[in-house]
Design a protein around this motif. Structure first.
Motif, short mmCIF file in Angstrom:
data_model
loop_
_atom_site.label_atom_id
_atom_site.label_comp_id
_atom_site.label_asym_id
_atom_site.label_seq_id
_atom_site.Cartn_x
_atom_site.Cartn_y
_atom_site.Cartn_z
N ARG A 48 4.80 -12.73 -4.75
CA ARG A 48 3.90 -11.45 -4.91
C ARG A 48 4.07 -11.05 -3.28
NH1 ARG A 48 -0.25 -8.18 -7.79
NH2 ARG A 48 -0.86 -6.92 -6.29
N VAL A 49 4.68 -9.82 -2.99
CA VAL A 49 4.60 -9.31 -1.62
C VAL A 49 3.21 -9.48 -1.01
CG1 VAL A 49 5.04 -7.41 -0.30
CG2 VAL A 49 6.63 -7.74 -2.25
N ASN A 98 10.34 -8.58 3.16
CA ASN A 98 9.02 -8.03 3.65
C ASN A 98 9.37 -6.85 4.73
OD1 ASN A 98 8.09 -11.03 2.86
ND2 ASN A 98 6.55 -9.55 2.41
N GLU A 112 11.89 -13.04 -1.75
CA GLU A 112 10.89 -11.44 -1.30
C GLU A 112 11.24 -11.19 0.16
OE1 GLU A 112 6.04 -11.44 0.12
OE2 GLU A 112 7.06 -13.35 -0.64
N ASN A 167 4.21 -5.28 3.40
CA ASN A 167 4.97 -4.54 2.26
C ASN A 167 6.20 -5.15 2.02
OD1 ASN A 167 2.99 -2.02 1.42
ND2 ASN A 167 2.96 -2.32 4.07
N LEU A 214 9.47 -5.95 -1.00
CA LEU A 214 9.67 -6.04 -2.53
C LEU A 214 10.21 -7.44 -3.01
CD1 LEU A 214 13.17 -6.34 -2.27
CD2 LEU A 214 13.17 -4.08 -2.07
N ASP A 266 4.88 0.68 3.61
CA ASP A 266 5.40 0.95 2.06
C ASP A 266 6.50 2.21 2.27
OD1 ASP A 266 3.70 3.17 2.72
OD2 ASP A 266 2.61 3.01 0.92
N GLN A 310 6.89 -5.36 -6.67
CA GLN A 310 5.91 -6.37 -5.90
C GLN A 310 5.73 -7.72 -6.27
OE1 GLN A 310 4.41 -4.46 -2.77
NE2 GLN A 310 6.49 -3.55 -3.32
N LYS A 317 6.18 -3.83 -11.06
CA LYS A 317 5.99 -2.87 -10.12
C LYS A 317 4.39 -2.33 -10.17
CE LYS A 317 10.37 0.08 -9.96
NZ LYS A 317 10.67 1.28 -9.97
N THR A 318 3.77 -2.80 -9.03
CA THR A 318 2.34 -2.27 -8.92
C THR A 318 2.16 -0.83 -8.61
OG1 THR A 318 2.35 -2.78 -6.68
CG2 THR A 318 1.93 -4.76 -8.02
#
Length: 256
Positions: A253-254, A58, A56, A40, A42, A62, A144, A136-137
């Motif tokens: 991508r996270v 991690n 990134e 997880n 951002l 979440d 993300q 944002k997913t």
């Protein structure tokens, strides 16, 4: 909350001393968290003039990823990256922030404070007119997916559109010439094995294999992809119409 109460009791109500106790105890647990997965987190990015930076950050859950402290840590780190313009994770972790602490020390403190393993997985620095897109997913999570695009000539709207396209279609390279020869040969081997398994006639194998390899190269090459907002045109046509080109891009991508 229980840890905070215990720390305050141990510090006889001294808030600053209690914070220090929590940090010390938290840092002792950093090594215990080293083997944990950080899927997880951002992606955060900034552009200043003709310089764009992205990283990134991690974490494990979440819950932490959407917390104010974690997001603030990302903002603090991206500001430093914009200043340092350090384009490798190792060098960035070793660099000194305005506080005099190394980035690694700040990350370790974040580990202690938030109680989870935190790490920087990727950093990127690009020059030239920059296109940026953060996605944002999920509405309750920070971005993300992030894309930085370095353009040959200023074209703000197209730069953002191409960055959005990259976020959605995940190309690996700018041009077909950038695709490594060993990757193409591996794809050719897979195409041949697949065609034989499908029972394709021997006389047609060569044509079928080359067709599939060509399709693969087009799929991973940005400028040959059908443009997300107008599938009748390629990304190259969109760039040509705007009088610009993509020099380089980075897509994070996270967790990937």
């Amino acid at each position: 909350m229980l840890d905070c109460k215990k720390a305050l009791d141990e510090a006889n109500g001294d808030y600053d001393k209690a914070v220090e106790i929590i940090r010390v105890k938290g840092l002792k647990g950093v090594t215990k968290r080293e083997g944990r997965l950080t899927s997880n987190g951002l992606v955060v990015a900034k552009v200043s003039g003709e310089v764009g930076v992205m990283l990134e950050l991690n974490c494990e859950t979440d819950f932490v990823a959407k917390g104010e402290r974690f997001i603030a840590l990302g903002d603090e780190l991206i500001d430093h990256l914009l200043t340092s313009k350090t384009d490798s994770v190792e060098a960035f972790l070793a660099s000194s922030m305005a506080s005099g602490k190394s980035v690694q020390s700040v990350i370790d403190e974040g580990n202690a404070t938030l109680g989870e393993k935190i790490e920087i997985r990727n950093v990127a620095v690009v020059n030239g007119p920059v296109g940026l897109y953060l996605h944002k997913t999920s509405p309750d999570l920070p971005p993300q997916v992030g894309v930085l695009v370095s353009l040959a000539k200023e074209a703000a709207e197209v730069g953002k559109d191409v960055a959005q396209h990259i976020a959605a279609f995940a190309p690996k390279f700018v041009h077909r010439e950038d695709v490594p020869a060993d990757l193409i040969e591996n794809e050719r081997r897979i195409a041949e094995e697949t065609a034989r398994e499908e029972g394709k006639p021997e006389a047609s194998l060569s044509k079928i294999i080359e067709g599939r390899v060509t399709g693969f190269v087009k799929e991973v090459s940005l400028i040959e992809q059908a443009f997300a907002k107008d599938a009748k045109k390629t990304v190259k046509q969109i760039l040509d119409e705007a009088g610009t080109a993509v020099k380089a891009f980075h897509r994070f991508r996270v967790g990937q």
